[in-house]
Design a protein around this motif. Structure first.
Motif, PDB file in Angstrom:
ATOM      1  N   ASP A  19      -7.322   2.600   1.594  1.00 35.32           N
ATOM      2  CA  ASP A  19      -7.634   2.998   2.965  1.00 35.32           C
ATOM      3  C   ASP A  19      -9.183   2.593   3.276  1.00 35.32           C
ATOM      4  N   GLN A  20      -9.294   1.298   3.895  1.00 35.26           N
ATOM      5  CA  GLN A  20     -10.567   0.816   4.062  1.00 35.26           C
ATOM      6  C   GLN A  20     -10.920   0.478   5.446  1.00 35.26           C
ATOM      7  N   GLY A  21      -9.990   0.804   6.323  1.00 35.81           N
ATOM      8  CA  GLY A  21      -9.965   0.606   7.573  1.00 35.81           C
ATOM      9  C   GLY A  21     -10.988   1.519   8.426  1.00 35.81           C
ATOM     10  N   GLU A  22     -11.829   0.979   9.234  1.00 36.54           N
ATOM     11  CA  GLU A  22     -12.797   1.803   9.927  1.00 36.54           C
ATOM     12  C   GLU A  22     -12.633   1.945  11.349  1.00 36.54           C
ATOM     13  N   LYS A  23     -11.515   1.213  11.954  1.00 33.26           N
ATOM     14  CA  LYS A  23     -11.084   1.538  13.312  1.00 33.26           C
ATOM     15  C   LYS A  23      -9.991   2.770  13.476  1.00 33.26           C
ATOM     16  N   SER A  24     -10.284   3.636  14.532  1.00 35.33           N
ATOM     17  CA  SER A  24      -9.574   4.775  14.698  1.00 35.33           C
ATOM     18  C   SER A  24      -8.509   4.394  15.663  1.00 35.33           C
ATOM     19  N   LEU A  25      -7.053   4.557  15.334  1.00 35.79           N
ATOM     20  CA  LEU A  25      -5.931   4.152  16.130  1.00 35.79           C
ATOM     21  C   LEU A  25      -5.736   5.408  17.126  1.00 35.79           C
ATOM     22  N   LYS A  26      -5.722   5.357  18.539  1.00 35.98           N
ATOM     23  CA  LYS A  26      -5.713   6.279  19.529  1.00 35.98           C
ATOM     24  C   LYS A  26      -4.326   6.348  20.030  1.00 35.98           C
ATOM     25  N   GLU A  27      -3.759   4.904  20.181  1.00 34.97           N
ATOM     26  CA  GLU A  27      -2.588   4.769  21.055  1.00 34.97           C
ATOM     27  C   GLU A  27      -1.756   3.690  20.566  1.00 34.97           C
ATOM     28  N   VAL A  28      -0.598   3.455  20.565  1.00 28.78           N
ATOM     29  CA  VAL A  28       0.134   2.269  20.081  1.00 28.78           C
ATOM     30  C   VAL A  28       0.530   1.357  21.483  1.00 28.78           C
ATOM     31  N   ASN A  29       0.313   0.453  21.701  1.00 27.69           N
ATOM     32  CA  ASN A  29       0.720  -0.251  23.011  1.00 27.69           C
ATOM     33  C   ASN A  29       1.692  -1.465  22.663  1.00 27.69           C
ATOM     34  N   GLU A  30       1.650  -2.130  21.192  1.00 28.25           N
ATOM     35  CA  GLU A  30       2.479  -3.095  20.901  1.00 28.25           C
ATOM     36  C   GLU A  30       2.517  -3.133  19.241  1.00 28.25           C
ATOM     37  N   LEU A  31       3.495  -3.365  18.918  1.00 28.60           N
ATOM     38  CA  LEU A  31       3.753  -3.485  17.266  1.00 28.60           C
ATOM     39  C   LEU A  31       4.194  -4.943  17.150  1.00 28.60           C
ATOM     40  N   THR A  32       3.661  -5.814  16.360  1.00 31.54           N
ATOM     41  CA  THR A  32       4.137  -7.049  15.997  1.00 31.54           C
ATOM     42  C   THR A  32       4.234  -7.398  14.531  1.00 31.54           C
ATOM     43  N   PHE A  33       5.308  -7.894  14.082  1.00 34.92           N
ATOM     44  CA  PHE A  33       5.504  -8.414  12.553  1.00 34.92           C
ATOM     45  C   PHE A  33       5.310 -10.162  12.670  1.00 34.92           C
ATOM     46  N   SER A  34       4.310 -10.617  11.893  1.00 32.01           N
ATOM     47  CA  SER A  34       3.911 -11.967  11.896  1.00 32.01           C
ATOM     48  C   SER A  34       4.328 -12.391  10.728  1.00 32.01           C
ATOM     49  N   HIS A  35       5.395 -13.244  10.497  1.00 31.36           N
ATOM     50  CA  HIS A  35       5.868 -13.707   9.208  1.00 31.36           C
ATOM     51  C   HIS A  35       5.748 -13.024   8.147  1.00 31.36           C
ATOM     52  N   VAL A  36       6.365 -12.034   8.285  1.00 33.79           N
ATOM     53  CA  VAL A  36       6.100 -11.024   7.231  1.00 33.79           C
ATOM     54  C   VAL A  36       7.374 -11.003   5.998  1.00 33.79           C
ATOM     55  N   SER A  37       6.652 -11.128   4.988  1.00 33.79           N
ATOM     56  CA  SER A  37       7.593 -11.368   3.632  1.00 33.79           C
ATOM     57  C   SER A  37       7.240 -10.092   2.790  1.00 33.79           C
ATOM     58  N   PHE A  38       8.207  -9.800   1.875  1.00 34.01           N
ATOM     59  CA  PHE A  38       7.892  -8.455   0.901  1.00 34.01           C
ATOM     60  C   PHE A  38       8.891  -8.556  -0.293  1.00 34.01           C
ATOM     61  N   HIS A  39       8.293  -8.394  -1.523  1.00 37.53           N
ATOM     62  CA  HIS A  39       8.974  -8.011  -2.580  1.00 37.53           C
ATOM     63  C   HIS A  39       8.257  -6.934  -3.471  1.00 37.53           C
ATOM     64  N   TYR A  40       9.043  -6.300  -4.290  1.00 36.45           N
ATOM     65  CA  TYR A  40       8.692  -5.054  -4.945  1.00 36.45           C
ATOM     66  C   TYR A  40       8.140  -5.483  -6.040  1.00 36.45           C
ATOM     67  N   THR A  41       6.965  -4.738  -6.585  1.00 38.67           N
ATOM     68  CA  THR A  41       6.206  -4.930  -7.754  1.00 38.67           C
ATOM     69  C   THR A  41       7.020  -5.292  -9.041  1.00 38.67           C
ATOM     70  N   GLY A  42       6.866  -6.201  -9.661  1.00 39.57           N
ATOM     71  CA  GLY A  42       7.454  -6.557 -10.779  1.00 39.57           C
ATOM     72  C   GLY A  42       8.682  -7.610 -10.469  1.00 39.57           C
ATOM     73  N   GLY A  43       9.062  -7.680  -9.327  1.00 35.73           N
ATOM     74  CA  GLY A  43      10.303  -8.328  -8.634  1.00 35.73           C
ATOM     75  C   GLY A  43       9.726  -9.725  -8.037  1.00 35.73           C
ATOM     76  N   GLU A  44      10.628 -10.741  -8.251  1.00 37.54           N
ATOM     77  CA  GLU A  44      10.388 -11.959  -7.483  1.00 37.54           C
ATOM     78  C   GLU A  44      11.356 -12.302  -6.283  1.00 37.54           C
ATOM     79  N   GLU A  45      12.165 -11.662  -6.182  1.00 38.05           N
ATOM     80  CA  GLU A  45      13.324 -12.047  -5.306  1.00 38.05           C
ATOM     81  C   GLU A  45      12.739 -11.096  -4.067  1.00 38.05           C
ATOM     82  N   LYS A  46      12.589 -11.881  -3.012  1.00 39.94           N
ATOM     83  CA  LYS A  46      12.135 -11.312  -1.640  1.00 39.94           C
ATOM     84  C   LYS A  46      13.136 -10.303  -1.172  1.00 39.94           C
TER      85      LYS A  46
END
Length: 582
Positions: free
Chosen positions: A318-345
């Protein structure tokens, strides 16, 4: 053991008082035998009443100081050890609250419970023994050694030969029992895990008639723990007889040589009595030393297990300094994910945008990554590649508390806390009024069954919501999410336990709320997502479709296949024609 020392040193004043009170105890235990010896040799043998009276008064004063010192010692040792245990448990709990799902899965719930409760308790016992007894031991040993040498140098050699033998045995014992203690704590983890699984999954076990198999599984772990405990206690039980054998042997030798010295007038009877007391306290101090060493392996293992938790780096910082008051837009930009210890996405190169007032439905086959995707939004996990933007800013720049405050998450398996229905609904907003709670329950189609309860909203819910049905638990969880009035509402297959009529009524009731927030629904029923502004189709973690229902029917074969598996082709055609006309 650095962990124990760092936590204990915080209580400097209590430690100082504890240390001072040790001398009060030592004064009573060693001063009284010295004065008794003097009373015998001078007062009785030399018939000196004045010495008897003065020594007796001094003994009364020393006895009082001894009782006072012992009482203070008991108070300070208990206070410090219990406070240290409190601090350790608080540190574990506070640190683990920051764990992501990855860290929690690394340790396991059963192991975390054992480390918080049993391991902290073992440290408390060890610390209490040190402060109450072990701090006395070195003082008593040093003073006894001085008094023994002063009383009779020839007889002291017997004691000083015996003590190194005992100390060597203690060190050997500690080395042998350390690995046994470590295995014992791991076995206790396994017992807690199996017990927890059986208690929470008792209905599944009974439905599959697996009671005998589970009993055998528990019995195997229980037998292993018992075997380790037996080995440990055998070593502990062997140490005491050996100790008393050496102590009695030393006493016999002292009495034998002392009788010769008394007959030769080189030793007085009072000195022999005092010497015997010094021997007893010296050997008992060694016994206390042995007890500490016997407890040390287990306490050391417990301290290491706790330190392992505290040293675990939290992946979601938790190193963010901005405070989120309202959400107007949510964007996923080329998001990939794999679990710790796993190589398969699990997720591979996802890109899409949702705006305030829109509803996104996520659909796909089992294991396509739907639940993983929505768990990225509140930062239960973080993308291994790409970024998630809120209002065109990377969501890692926002304060984690303010980010999650804007998100209401309804899990696939609802979790209900022990307490009243009102407390469960208002969990996300403790300041909510009675009217707001009732309104949320009404929207979630939960009000009717709540009012049927004897105490209504004040009805007590059993642990894990045992006195509620699956549908009732889901509706209470939905009411909890609605009451939060968040900017992003996530429903991870949260309507699966509801019948079609209740499902339809619920969706219709919450439809007016959608204009003020982003709604994300992970769904299995195609019929419930037809009106979604966007439908995200996942297949093996990849984004294979994104658009409205009628668009995807034409452009996404996988989506069309899912639709046709639930709705006939004629019904699909009618819907397409109806949409085209409107």
């Amino acid at each position: 053991m650095k962990l124990i020392w760092k936590t204990t040193i915080q209580y400097k004043k209590l430690l100082l008082i504890n240390f001072i009170s040790v001398f009060g105890f030592a004064l009573a235990e060693l001063g009284i035998p010295t004065l008794i010896a003097q009373m015998i040799d001078r007062g009785v043998n030399q018939k000196d009443p004045a010495t008897l009276r003065s020594d007796f008064m001094i003994i009364l004063i020393i006895a009082f100081l001894g009782v006072l010192g012992t009482s203070i010692l008991a108070f300070t040792s208990t206070r410090i050890s219990t406070n240290v245990t409190y601090d350790l448990r608080k540190k574990i709990f506070d640190h683990s609250m920051g764990f992501s799902h990855s860290e929690m899965e690394k340790f396991g719930i059963a192991s975390m419970i054992t480390r918080t409760n049993n391991d902290a308790y073992q440290i408390m016992l060890f610390l209490n023994t040190i402060l109450r007894s072990a701090m006395i031991a070195p003082v008593m040993m040093i003073v006894c050694a001085i008094l023994i040498i002063k009383t009779s140098l020839p007889l002291s050699s017997i004691i000083f030969v015996t003590i190194p033998i005992i100390i060597f045995g203690v060190i050997y014992f500690a080395k042998v029992t350390a690995p046994i203690s470590e295995k014992q704590q791991k076995a206790l983890d396994s017992i807690n895990r199996i017990l927890r699984e059986n208690m929470s999954g008792i209905r599944v076990i009974r439905s599959f008639n697996k009671e005998k198999e589970e009993e055998a599984r528990f019995q195997k772990e229980n037998a292993w723990y018992t075997s380790l405990s037996t080995r440990l206690f055998k070593w502990m039980s062997c140490s005491e007889p050996v100790f008393f054998f050496l102590m009695n042997l030393a006493s016999v030798l002292i009495y034998y040589f002392a009788s010769i010295m008394i007959s030769n007038y080189t030793l007085q009877i009072g000195q022999l009595i005092a010497l015997t007391e010094y021997l007893f306290h010296a050997m008992m101090s060694v016994l206390v030393f042995c007890m500490v060493f016997m407890m040390y392996p287990r306490a050391n293992v417990s301290a290491k297990r706790i330190q392992e938790v505290l040293d675990t780096k939290i992946s979601i910082q938790d190193q963010g300094e901005k405070s989120l008051k309202e959400v107007n837009e949510l964007t996923f930009s080329h998001v990939s994910f794999h679990y710790t210890g796993g190589e398969e996405k699990v997720l591979d190169d996802l890109s899409f945008t949702i705006k305030k007032g829109e509803k996104l439905a996520v659909i796909g086959s089992t294991g396509s990554g739907k639940s993983t995707l929505v768990k990225l939004i509140p930062r239960f996990y973080e993308p291994t590649k790409g970024e998630i933007l809120i209002n065109d800013i990377n969501y890692e720049q926002y304060d984690l508390h303010s980010l999650r405050k804007q998100i209401a998450f309804m899990f696939q398996k609802p979790h209900i806390f022990k307490g009243t229905i009102r407390e469960n609904i208002s969990f996300g907003r403790s300041d909510a009024s009675r009217e707001e709670i009732e309104e949320a329950a009404t929207l979630a189609q939960a009000r009717s069954f709540i009012l049927e309860k004897g105490d209504g909203f004040e009805e007590e819910i059993d642990e894990e919501g045992a006195n509620l049905s699956g549908g009732q638990k889901q509706r209470l969880s939905i009411a909890r999410a609605l009451l939060k009035q968040a900017s992003i509402n996530i429903y991870d297959d949260s309507f699966s336990a509801l019948d079609f009529k209740t499902d339809a009524m619920l969706r219709k009731a919450i439809e007016p709320l959608q204009k003020d927030s982003i709604f994300i629904i992970v769904a299995q029923r195609v019929g419930t997502i037809l009106d979604a502004d966007h439908i995200l189709v996942l297949n093996e973690g990849k984004q294979v479709g994104f658009g409205r229902h009628e668009e995807l029917l034409k452009t996404c074969p996988i989506y069309k296949e899912i639709v046709l598996s639930q709705i006939s082709e004629e019904e699909v055609e009618k819907y397409v024609q109806k949409t085209a006309l409107s």
